[in-house]
Design a protein around this motif. Structure first.
Motif, mmCIF file in Angstrom:
data_model
loop_
_atom_site.group_PDB
_atom_site.id
_atom_site.type_symbol
_atom_site.label_atom_id
_atom_site.label_comp_id
_atom_site.label_asym_id
_atom_site.label_seq_id
_atom_site.Cartn_x
_atom_site.Cartn_y
_atom_site.Cartn_z
ATOM 1 N N VAL A 58 37.883 29.284 44.790
ATOM 2 C CA VAL A 58 37.184 28.024 45.023
ATOM 3 C C VAL A 58 35.963 28.247 45.910
ATOM 4 C CG1 VAL A 58 37.405 25.659 45.885
ATOM 5 C CG2 VAL A 58 39.381 26.798 44.855
ATOM 6 N N ILE A 59 34.835 27.652 45.520
ATOM 7 C CA ILE A 59 33.660 27.556 46.385
ATOM 8 C C ILE A 59 33.705 26.198 47.067
ATOM 9 C CG2 ILE A 59 31.145 27.525 46.513
ATOM 10 C CD1 ILE A 59 32.264 30.248 45.849
ATOM 11 N N SER A 60 33.707 26.186 48.418
ATOM 12 C CA SER A 60 33.848 24.941 49.172
ATOM 13 C C SER A 60 32.648 24.693 50.067
ATOM 14 C CB SER A 60 35.118 24.982 50.043
ATOM 15 O OG SER A 60 36.260 25.160 49.260
ATOM 16 N N LEU A 61 32.318 23.422 50.236
ATOM 17 C CA LEU A 61 31.247 22.994 51.134
ATOM 18 C C LEU A 61 31.799 21.940 52.097
ATOM 19 C CD1 LEU A 61 28.254 22.955 52.008
ATOM 20 C CD2 LEU A 61 27.862 21.214 50.252
ATOM 21 N N ARG A 97 40.986 30.054 37.764
ATOM 22 C CA ARG A 97 42.388 29.790 38.079
ATOM 23 C C ARG A 97 43.277 30.684 37.221
ATOM 24 N NH1 ARG A 97 44.901 23.790 37.844
ATOM 25 N NH2 ARG A 97 44.715 24.063 35.586
ATOM 26 N N LYS A 98 44.229 31.347 37.864
ATOM 27 C CA LYS A 98 45.184 32.207 37.177
ATOM 28 C C LYS A 98 46.596 31.702 37.446
ATOM 29 C CE LYS A 98 42.438 36.469 37.299
ATOM 30 N NZ LYS A 98 42.400 37.880 37.735
ATOM 31 N N ASN A 158 50.710 36.450 32.434
ATOM 32 C CA ASN A 158 49.583 36.106 33.286
ATOM 33 C C ASN A 158 48.503 35.469 32.423
ATOM 34 O OD1 ASN A 158 47.679 35.960 35.316
ATOM 35 N ND2 ASN A 158 48.101 38.015 36.076
ATOM 36 N N SER A 159 48.161 34.233 32.728
ATOM 37 C CA SER A 159 47.119 33.564 31.961
ATOM 38 C C SER A 159 45.943 33.237 32.854
ATOM 39 C CB SER A 159 47.655 32.267 31.323
ATOM 40 O OG SER A 159 48.061 31.360 32.316
ATOM 41 N N GLN A 160 44.746 33.460 32.371
ATOM 42 C CA GLN A 160 43.530 33.189 33.122
ATOM 43 C C GLN A 160 42.844 31.988 32.484
ATOM 44 O OE1 GLN A 160 41.174 36.565 34.214
ATOM 45 N NE2 GLN A 160 39.269 35.428 34.191
#
Length: 216
Positions: free
Chosen positions: A114-117, A143-144, A159-161
């Protein structure tokens, strides 16, 4: 609608910062977090999905803007690893004849990048301690999802991406925290973040974080 709301919030924050800036410092920060989704899923009085905490981390930078003796504004730009553990409780498996083979929980781990501000308002109680609160915008870039426990052996290790449009990528929430000044350049803080909008029409992230800030 959500996109317009986020844009408006960013513009208002920038206007406030530009109008009130008297002194600005820059720094780096990093730390660990404990994140989970809320709420759990119930059918009647029976819980069928439980969300549990997952340990992750964050790293990034900030600018700290003094607007008065007691108040400062701190915009931040962070990269975070967060998510949750998800437990499907009491899953029943039947054979082709409809005979019950067994009942077991299935556990999954969801990892989000996640990119957060965060845009944080700080109130300084004294030279050492400060209270802080503010909004936080987020964008999930990846998200994995991995099955970590499956007694039936059907999906374990899968494992799903998910990097398509099958999940909500935008997030908006509220931060509340406490900071402490260790030295002239170092601070530690603890925060709690709660998502304010539902993602995928059902979940909100809940995150505790502990980190350190270094002024450059």
């Amino acid at each position: 609608m959500k996109k317009n709301f986020l844009i408006i919030l960013i513009l208002l924050a920038n206007i406030s910062i530009n109008a009130q800036t008297t002194k600005m410092n820059f720094g780096l920060k990093s730390g660990i977090n404990m994140s989970k989704y809320t709420p759990d899923v119930y059918v009647g009085n029976s819980r069928i999905v439980e969300y549990q905490g997952k340990i992750g981390f964050y790293i990034g930078g900030y600018s700290n803007i003094k607007i008065s003796k007691k108040f400062r504004i701190q915009p931040e730009l962070l990269f975070s690893n967060q998510g949750t553990k998800r437990v499907f409780e009491d899953i029943s498996l039947f054979d082709s004849n409809g005979i019950l083979i067994g009942v077991s929980d299935i556990e999954e781990t969801i990892n989000e990048s996640v990119i957060s501000l965060p845009i944080i308002l700080q109130y300084f109680i004294n030279e050492k301690f400060n209270l802080e609160s503010g909004i936080q915008l987020g964008y999930v870039i990846n998200r994995k999802q991995e099955t970590t426990k499956d007694s039936f052996g059907l999906n374990q290790g899968n494992n799903s991406q998910n990097n398509n449009t099958n999940y909500d990528k935008f997030d908006l929430g509220f931060n509340l925290g406490l900071g402490y000044k260790i030295s002239e350049k170092l601070r530690i803080n603890i925060r709690y973040f709660l998502g304010l909008i539902e993602r995928d029409n059902s979940i909100k992230p809940s995150i505790f974080s502990l980190g350190i800030e270094y002024e450059i």
